[in-house]
Design an enzyme around this catalytic site. Structure first.
Site, PDB file in Angstrom:
ATOM      1  N   LYS A 128      40.279  34.068  36.981  1.00  0.00           N
ATOM      2  CA  LYS A 128      41.191  32.941  36.980  1.00  0.00           C
ATOM      3  C   LYS A 128      40.479  31.593  36.990  1.00  0.00           C
ATOM      4  CE  LYS A 128      45.263  35.156  38.992  1.00  0.00           C
ATOM      5  NZ  LYS A 128      44.862  36.528  38.725  1.00  0.00           N
TER       6      LYS A 128
ATOM      7  N   GLU B 281      45.172  27.228  45.253  1.00  0.00           N
ATOM      8  CA  GLU B 281      46.066  26.424  44.431  1.00  0.00           C
ATOM      9  C   GLU B 281      47.121  25.739  45.287  1.00  0.00           C
ATOM     10  OE1 GLU B 281      48.092  28.703  41.518  1.00  0.00           O
ATOM     11  OE2 GLU B 281      46.420  28.758  40.115  1.00  0.00           O
TER      12      GLU B 281
ATOM     13  N   HIS C 178      55.728  38.267  45.281  1.00  0.00           N
ATOM     14  CA  HIS C 178      55.028  37.960  44.025  1.00  0.00           C
ATOM     15  C   HIS C 178      55.160  39.077  42.992  1.00  0.00           C
ATOM     16  CE1 HIS C 178      53.384  34.488  46.044  1.00  0.00           C
ATOM     17  NE2 HIS C 178      52.841  35.250  46.970  1.00  0.00           N
TER      18      HIS C 178
ATOM     19  N   ARG D 119      47.482  41.822  27.698  1.00  0.00           N
ATOM     20  CA  ARG D 119      48.062  43.150  27.481  1.00  0.00           C
ATOM     21  C   ARG D 119      49.544  42.982  27.205  1.00  0.00           C
ATOM     22  NH1 ARG D 119      50.872  43.323  32.207  1.00  0.00           N
ATOM     23  NH2 ARG D 119      49.872  42.502  34.076  1.00  0.00           N
TER      24      ARG D 119
END
Length: 617
Positions: A116, A200, A235, A297
């Site tokens: 990330k 974040e 999540h 994907r």
């Protein structure tokens, strides 16, 4: 076109790939673990090869055995599905090195987007907006804590190599940071073999918007519009839809163009998804949408994109992997209507969404909607893999029509004795705020009181039971007239037993319910009206300090020692089953009197794990 295809996956996605491959005349090869030998995807493939035992690490994650199976069966190509090895660059390279066609993203693209922090740096260079945060190499707890303090709470701790909701923790206050960091790093190490994290800023009214992109080997990249996946729990996506509610043409153009730039920045080929986080506090705006990550994907929620575009994305994958150009140009693609998908999980919402395992004695799906499922009636939900039973996919002319169709589809689901979230899904899809489009990623948590059922049957359920059971057990029409009055509705007082507890019910109206033996199916819920039974969700013996396993799973952490003093609510052990972590807490202040398990042990539901005794350490 590819002529033979090995599917390096299982369950629902394996069946999905087989359907398209069969239509295209492609021979399919399934691989399976020993416990999956009787699964539908194994029977539906042209050939099948057993590659190991139940644990994914000994079967579906064994690259050597997958490649051996491909060679032994003469497969020309390998499709990884999603999950498992679908975003593993080393496996993709091994497939190509073996002279096989890899039906997935190029290894270099997987690597570019797999971490990330590096992905965000690349996106910044490509002019794609990213969320404010810390992407640094210094992974010391002190540095991470300082960066979180600087960004300002709440923040998200995210595994650098994470995905699928794993390795992610929201931290609301500085006092919680260290515990959340430790938990996140442990899960990241176990799931991805990499415990590095980034920090974040947490968006207070977040919307999860993602864009389906597709590239070919000739440098062409298109988008197939956006999806909204804001309805999440822990999540993990629960309901997805396309297009996104409240998306105006200008904002759609901005986010979709940014997604295409992102894909081109890594020379992308095949199906991929660019995920964005949006601040929805003032509606969707182009200047308040930021890049989060790319999934290199096919996505679980790809059917909603198929529904609004009329395209088969697995066919696109197979054609692109065969060297063909994209089937359509950007100007040939358009949105038709609205689609929604709900993930039907084997879990018990009334018990904190704990996984539910066991036989599927009854498994009935609604007619008239698309059902993508990996299991069938008479099969079993095991603790070894993802708990998703099926995906319910609907399409309507408008969002309101699609929501109504989804709610009705969820109401008609009948599963027993495994518990599911069908009733929860029905209530969510019919909720006034959801129908009005007032959604964000906190929707489920905020409305839990009206979405999650209680552990006891409601009055409506009891009346339904009385209405359904009594006629079924009475063969005397005159007896059924008991309670008849000419000037008022007929009333019958019936005693209904629920898990050994008697209820007195007045039957006045016969609602739309189905009774099968001693089980009542109503609005997606299932209730046993008969002798007491074991609840598959389990529980803890808090009254006497016994800490019982609430589900079958693996002990991944033991956080206390015998003789240690603990406070009420303190974390004692952590279990993992079906991709879910469950922390077990001390029920009261006391001392750890006994520890019965160690980290790494596999335990069945109801196992005594530890006991807390009243006293002082």
């Amino acid at each position: 076109m590819i002529d033979s295809l090995l599917i390096a996956n299982r369950g629902e996605i394996a069946r999905r790939i087989i359907r398209t491959a069969r239509r295209l005349g492609i021979r399919t090869i399934a691989v399976h673990s020993d416990v999956d030998a009787g699964m539908p995807f194994v029977r539906e493939a042209d050939e099948a090869v057993c590659i190991g035992t139940a644990a994914a690490a000994d079967s579906y994650l064994r690259q050597d055995r997958l490649l051996d199976a491909a060679r032994a069966t003469g497969a020309q190509a390998i499709h990884p599905g999603y999950g498992f090895l679908s975003e593993n660059a080393e496996f993709a390279e091994a497939v190509v090195a073996a002279g096989l066609v890899w039906v997935g993203a190029p290894p270099a693209s997987i690597r570019a987007m797999g971490l990330k922090d590096a992905a965000k740096e690349r996106m910044i260079a490509a002019g794609v907006p990213v969320t404010p945060g810390y992407l640094g190499a210094d992974q010391s707890p002190d540095r991470l804590r300082a960066e979180a303090d600087s960004i300002g709470y709440p923040v998200l701790i995210k595994a650098v190599a994470g995905g699928g909701g794993k390795g992610m923790r929201k931290v609301d206050a500085a006092a919680d940071f260290d515990a959340m960091l430790e938990s996140c790093k442990r899960e990241a190490a176990a799931s991805f073999g990499d415990d590095r994290v980034l920090i974040e800023k947490y968006i207070l009214s977040p919307r999860h918007i993602e864009v389906q992109v597709f590239g070919d080997t000739m440098g062409n990249v298109v988008h197939l519009f956006e999806r909204d996946c804001s309805l999440q729990r822990r999540h993990q996506k629960v309901i997805e839809e396309a297009p996104a509610p409240g998306m105006d043409p200008e904002t759609r153009a901005a986010i979709c163009d940014a997604a295409v730039r992102a894909a081109k920045a890594v020379d992308y080929v095949g199906a991929g998804t660019i995920e964005f986080i949006a601040d929805g506090s003032e509606g969707l705006r182009a200047d308040r949408i930021w890049f989060m990550e790319m999934n290199t994907r096919l996505q679980v929620e790809h059917p909603v994109t198929e529904a609004i575009t009329g395209q088969d994305l697995v066919e696109w994958q197979l054609r692109v992997a065969s060297g063909e150009p994209l089937p359509l140009r950007q100007e040939d693609l358009a949105i038709d209507g609205w689609a929604m998908e709900a993930r039907l999980y084997a879990e018990n919402p009334a018990s904190g969404f704990l996984p539910s395992t066991g036989p599927l004695d009854r498994l009935r799906f609604p007619a008239g909607v698309r059902i993508d499922s990996g299991v069938e009636e008479g099969g079993e939900v095991t603790p070894f893999y993802d708990p998703m039973i099926a995906k319910l996919i609907v399409h309507g002319d408008t969002r309101a029509a699609a929501a109504a169709k989804l709610a009705e589809a969820a109401r008609q689901v009948q599963v027993w004795p495994v518990r599911t979230n069908a009733g929860f899904l029905a209530r969510a899809a019919a909720d006034g705020d959801f129908v009005a489009g007032r959604i964000d990623t906190g929707f489920i948590e905020r409305h839990a009181d009206r979405l999650i059922p209680g552990t006891a049957p409601s009055e409506a359920v009891l009346q339904a039971a009385a209405a359904a059971i009594v006629p079924a057990r009475s063969g005397d029409p005159w007896q059924d007239l008991v309670g008849f009055r000419a000037n008022a509705p007929a009333v019958r007082r019936v005693e209904v037993e629920v898990d050994g507890t008697p209820y007195l019910v007045e039957r006045t109206v016969a609602p739309a319910a189905t009774i099968d033996g001693d089980v009542l199916y109503l609005d997606g819920e299932a209730w046993s009206f008969g002798p007491p039974r074991a609840d598959h969700a389990g529980g803890t013996g808090e009254g006497d300090g016994a800490i019982m396993s609430p589900m079958p799973g693996r002990v991944i952490a033991v956080l206390v020692k015998e003789g240690q003093a603990v406070a009420r609510g303190e974390r004692l052990l952590v279990l993992e089953a079906m991709k879910m972590e469950q922390a077990l807490l001390a029920p009261f202040d006391g001392v750890v009197g006994a520890l019965k398990v160690a980290a790494g042990e596999q335990v069945p539901e109801g196992t005594l794990l530890a006991r807390i005794e009243v006293g002082e350490g």
